[in-house]
Write a protein that holds these residues in place. Structure first.
Motif, mmCIF file in Angstrom:
data_model
loop_
_atom_site.group_PDB
_atom_site.id
_atom_site.type_symbol
_atom_site.label_atom_id
_atom_site.label_comp_id
_atom_site.label_asym_id
_atom_site.label_seq_id
_atom_site.Cartn_x
_atom_site.Cartn_y
_atom_site.Cartn_z
ATOM 1 N N GLY A 131 0.857 -1.149 0.051
ATOM 2 C CA GLY A 131 -0.551 -0.100 -0.388
ATOM 3 C C GLY A 131 0.681 1.864 -0.592
ATOM 4 O O GLY A 131 0.524 1.958 -1.115
ATOM 5 N N GLY A 196 -6.463 11.655 -5.642
ATOM 6 C CA GLY A 196 -5.584 9.811 -5.229
ATOM 7 C C GLY A 196 -6.549 9.161 -6.033
ATOM 8 O O GLY A 196 -7.515 9.606 -7.133
ATOM 9 N N PHE A 197 -6.110 7.896 -6.707
ATOM 10 C CA PHE A 197 -6.492 7.091 -8.195
ATOM 11 C C PHE A 197 -7.819 6.771 -7.594
ATOM 12 O O PHE A 197 -8.966 6.787 -8.568
ATOM 13 N N VAL A 198 -7.979 6.815 -5.645
ATOM 14 C CA VAL A 198 -9.254 6.220 -5.620
ATOM 15 C C VAL A 198 -10.579 7.687 -5.920
ATOM 16 O O VAL A 198 -11.949 6.954 -6.529
ATOM 17 N N HIS A 226 -11.590 -1.075 -4.288
ATOM 18 C CA HIS A 226 -11.691 -0.511 -5.653
ATOM 19 C C HIS A 226 -12.514 -1.066 -6.324
ATOM 20 O O HIS A 226 -13.586 0.106 -6.823
ATOM 21 N N PHE A 269 -1.457 -5.421 -10.111
ATOM 22 C CA PHE A 269 -1.577 -5.817 -8.308
ATOM 23 C C PHE A 269 -2.642 -6.748 -7.722
ATOM 24 O O PHE A 269 -3.694 -6.379 -8.456
ATOM 25 N N TYR A 299 -0.368 2.601 -11.166
ATOM 26 C CA TYR A 299 0.226 2.615 -9.550
ATOM 27 C C TYR A 299 1.545 2.726 -9.765
ATOM 28 O O TYR A 299 2.327 4.048 -8.420
ATOM 29 N N THR A 326 -0.223 8.434 -10.008
ATOM 30 C CA THR A 326 -0.655 8.660 -8.645
ATOM 31 C C THR A 326 0.896 9.019 -8.187
ATOM 32 O O THR A 326 1.713 8.324 -8.549
ATOM 33 N N SER A 328 1.116 8.718 -4.868
ATOM 34 C CA SER A 328 0.963 7.741 -4.104
ATOM 35 C C SER A 328 2.122 7.331 -3.449
ATOM 36 O O SER A 328 2.187 6.123 -1.867
ATOM 37 N N LYS A 329 2.518 6.147 -4.904
ATOM 38 C CA LYS A 329 4.014 5.552 -4.840
ATOM 39 C C LYS A 329 5.260 6.232 -4.563
ATOM 40 O O LYS A 329 6.645 5.646 -4.168
ATOM 41 N N ARG A 336 -2.537 12.908 -1.573
ATOM 42 C CA ARG A 336 -3.458 13.340 -1.948
ATOM 43 C C ARG A 336 -3.735 13.844 -3.263
ATOM 44 O O ARG A 336 -4.350 14.682 -3.643
#
Ligand SMILES: Cc1ncc(COP(=O)(O)O)c(C=O)c1O
Length: 491
Positions: A131, A196-198, A226, A269, A299, A326, A328-329, A336
Motif C-alpha cells: 500500500g 488520488g487514484f481512488v 477499488h 496488483f 500505480y 498517482t 502515492s507510490k 492525495r
C-alpha cells in the motif's frame, strides 16, 4: 452573541510554551450582546466552562478586568464582578501583585478515553502489507524548496476557487513528464488532477453510470476498496481471471453487458506480472471495436528494476483508454495527488461530475508538484527510490535463496512489493504465524475476488499459495530487521 477573542496577558518574560496560556494565547468567549446582568452571568459561565474543559489551565493568569472589558466591549465593572464571583466560588484566585489566576486546585478534566485502543498497543513490529512506499524517505527539503518557489511565483488566481481540471501549470508539466517517462499521449487539456487514484476511479464510475453503463470488468486479484468504489456508483463488478500473463483480457468479449475494464497492465496488483503484448492488444482492439473504455491503473509504473518499464497502454489508443497515475507510490499517499489522462469524448462529462462536489485538489500542492517535477527534483527522487527499492529486492532474493529455498519469488522485478510463492497449503498458517511474531503480512488470498474461485485450477482462483511482501514499506533502517523477521516465519 458577541463572538470575541480575549487575550490573557502573561507576565513579562513568561515562556509561552511552558506556561499555560502564555502571552498571546487566545481565549475565545461567546457572550450575548448588550449589557447588564445577562452579560455578567454569561461571562461567569464562559469562564467557568473554559476552566472546566481545560482551555484555561490551573495557574493561568487572566487578563486584567480593564483589558478583558476592552477586548469584549463590555463594562469593566461587569468583568470585575464576574472575577469576584469566581474567586468566591473557588475557580479563580486574586492576589495583590500577581493578578487574577485560575485556581491551582481546580481539577483539570480527565482526558477523554480513546475510542479505540492506542495504536501502539496493537501496532505490529513490522508492517509489511502493501500500500505505502517508504514514507520516511519523503524528500522534505526538496519539497519545501519547491513549495517556496511555487508560492513565490504563484499568480493571484491560484488562491481563488480554481477549475475542476486542476492547475494549468501542473497539467502542462505532467503532459511532458508522462509522455517522456510513460509513453502517455497527454495533451495538457486532457489531463485532470484528482485527489488520488481512488477519487479518479470514483469520478469515472459516476460518469459511466450516468451514461447508462451497469457493469465493469475487474481483475480477479486486486483491491476490494477499488471494487467497492465501482459498486458505490451502482456498477456491477465482473472478474477477469488473472494468470501468469496478466488478466485474460480476451474474456471481456464474452461479457456482452461490459463496456469498461479496470486493469493494472504494467504490474498487475498484487500478482506482480505485466500484461503480455497480445493481451494488451486484445483489450485495446476490443475497446475500439465495441466503443469500450479501459481504465489503466499505473500505480507504480516508475519502478522497474531489470529494464525500461513497459510503456502505458494508453499510448496505444488514447481515445479508449483512461490513464491514471498517482503520487502515492512515488512520493507519498498523504499528498492525495493523482492525474487522469482522459479521452476527448469523456472530458466534458467528467468535468461536469467533478464540478458538482469534488471540485479541485489543493492548488498550492499542485503548484508545488509542478515545480518539483519541472525542476528535475521528481526524477532525482524517483531515481533514488528506484535504487533503494531495487537494493531491497536484491537482498530479498538473496535472503530467500539462502534461508528459504522452498519459497519462490514470482512476478517481475518492479514496484514496491513481491509475491513469495509458498509450498501448497501453507499460506494461512504462515500469515497467522507472522502475526504472532508481530509481523503484519498479507497472503495472496486476501486480494482474491471471491466469485473468481475456480475449483478446477491449482490454488484458489488459479493462483498459488503466496505472501504479498511489501519490501518498499519499512523505513531504510528497519528493512534488515524486517527481512530477518520474514525469513524466520517462512517455511
Ligand atoms: C493497485 C493500486 N492502485 C492505485 C493505488 C493508489 O491509490 P491512491 O492514489 O488513491 O493513493 C494503489 C496504492 O496503494 C494501489 O495499490
Amino acid at each position: 452573541m458577541a463572538d470575541s477573542w480575549a487575550t490573557p496577558r502573561g507576565e513579562p518574560g513568561q515562556r509561552r510554551a511552558g506556561g499555560p496560556a502564555g502571552p498571546g494565547a487566545d481565549l475565545h468567549l461567546d457572550l450575548p450582546r448588550g449589557g447588564g446582568t445577562g452579560v455578567r452571568a454569561a461571562l461567569i459561565r464562559a469562564l467557568r466552562d473554559a476552566v472546566r474543559t481545560g482551555r484555561l489551565a490551573p495557574g493561568t493568569r487572566l487578563p486584567s478586568s480593564r483589558s478583558l472589558a476592552a477586548d469584549l466591549g463590555i463594562a469593566r465593572n461587569t468583568v470585575a464582578d464576574a472575577y469576584g464571583e469566581l474567586v468566591a466560588e473557588g475557580w479563580l484566585t486574586a492576589r495583590q501583585g500577581s493578578g487574577t489566576r485560575v485556581a491551582r486546585r481546580v481539577v483539570p478534566p480527565e482526558p477523554a478515553p480513546p475510542r479505540t485502543p492506542p495504536l501502539a498497543a496493537s501496532r505490529p513490529a513490522y508492517d509489511l502489507r502493501p500500500g505505502s512506499p517508504d514514507v520516511s524517505a519523503f524528500p522534505r527539503s526538496a519539497w519545501l524548496s519547491a513549495a517556496r518557489r511555487a508560492l513565490t511565483a504563484a499568480p493571484n488566481d491560484a488562491f481563488d476557487y480554481g477549475r475542476p481540471a486542476g492547475r494549468p501549470e501542473l497539467r502542462r508539466v505532467l503532459s511532458d513528464y508522462l509522455a517522456r517517462a510513460r509513453g502517455v499521449r497527454a495533451a495538457p487539456e486532457r489531463i485532470v488532477i484528482c485527489a488520488g487514484f481512488v477519487q479518479g476511479l470514483a469520478l469515472l464510475s459516476r460518469v459511466r453510470a450516468k451514461a447508462g453503463h451497469r457493469e465493469v470488468a475487474v481483475e480477479s486479484y486486486g483491491l476490494d476498496i477499488h471494487w467497492n468504489v465501482l459498486r458505490g456508483a451502482g456498477l456491477r463488478t465482473v472478474p477477469l481471471p488473472v494468470d501468469r500473463q496478466g488478466a485474460r483480457t480476451a474474456e471481456v468479449d464474452r461479457l456482452p453487458g461490459t463496456r469498461t475494464v479496470l486493469l493494472t497492465p504494467a504490474h498487475q496488483f498484487p500478482t506482480g506480472v505485466p500484461l503480455v503484448a497480445d493481451r494488451r492488444a486484445a483489450v485495446v482492439d476490443w475497446a475500439s471495436r465495441v466503443g469500450g473504455l479501459v481504465l489503466e491503473d499505473d500505480y507504480d509504473g516508475e519502478f522497474r528494476y531489470d529494464r525500461q518499464p513497459v510503456g502505458a497502454l494508453q499510448g496505444l489508443d488514447p481515445e479508449h483508454v483512461v490513464y491514471l497515475g498517482t503520487a502515492s507510490k512515488s512520493l507519498a499517499p498523504a499528498l492525495r495527488l493523482a492525474w487522469m489522462v482522459v479521452p476527448d469524448h469523456l472530458m466534458d462529462d467528467l468535468l461536469a461530475v467533478k464540478g458538482t462536489g469534488e471540485w479541485q485538489s489543493g492548488a498550492l500542492d499542485q503548484l508545488t508538484l509542478a515545480e518539483f517535477i519541472d525542476s528535475g527534483a521528481y526524477d532525482r527522487h524517483v531515481r533514488g527510490m528506484r535504487m533503494r527499492y531495487r537494493r531491497r529486492r536484491d537482498q530479498l532474493v538473496a535472503a530467500l535463496a539462502a534461508r528459504a529455498p522452498e519459497v519462490r519469488i514470482t512476478g517481475i522485478a518492479a514496484g514496491l512489493h513481491a509475491v513469495l510463492e509458498l509450498p501448497p497449503g501453507t499460506e494461512w498458517s504462515v500469515v497467522r504465524g507472522a502475526a504472532w511474531q508481530g509481523l503484519a503480512l498479507e497472503g495472496l488470498a486476501r486480494y482474491r475476488y471471491r466469485e473468481a474461485e475456480r475449483p478446477d485450477e491449482p490454488g484458489p482462483g488459479g493462483q498459488p499459495d503466496a505472501l504479498v511482501f511489501a519490501y518498499g514499506a519499512p523505513p531504510e533502517h528497519a528493512f534488515p530487521g524486517a527481512l530477518e523477521a520474514l525469513c524466520r516465519v517462512l517455511p
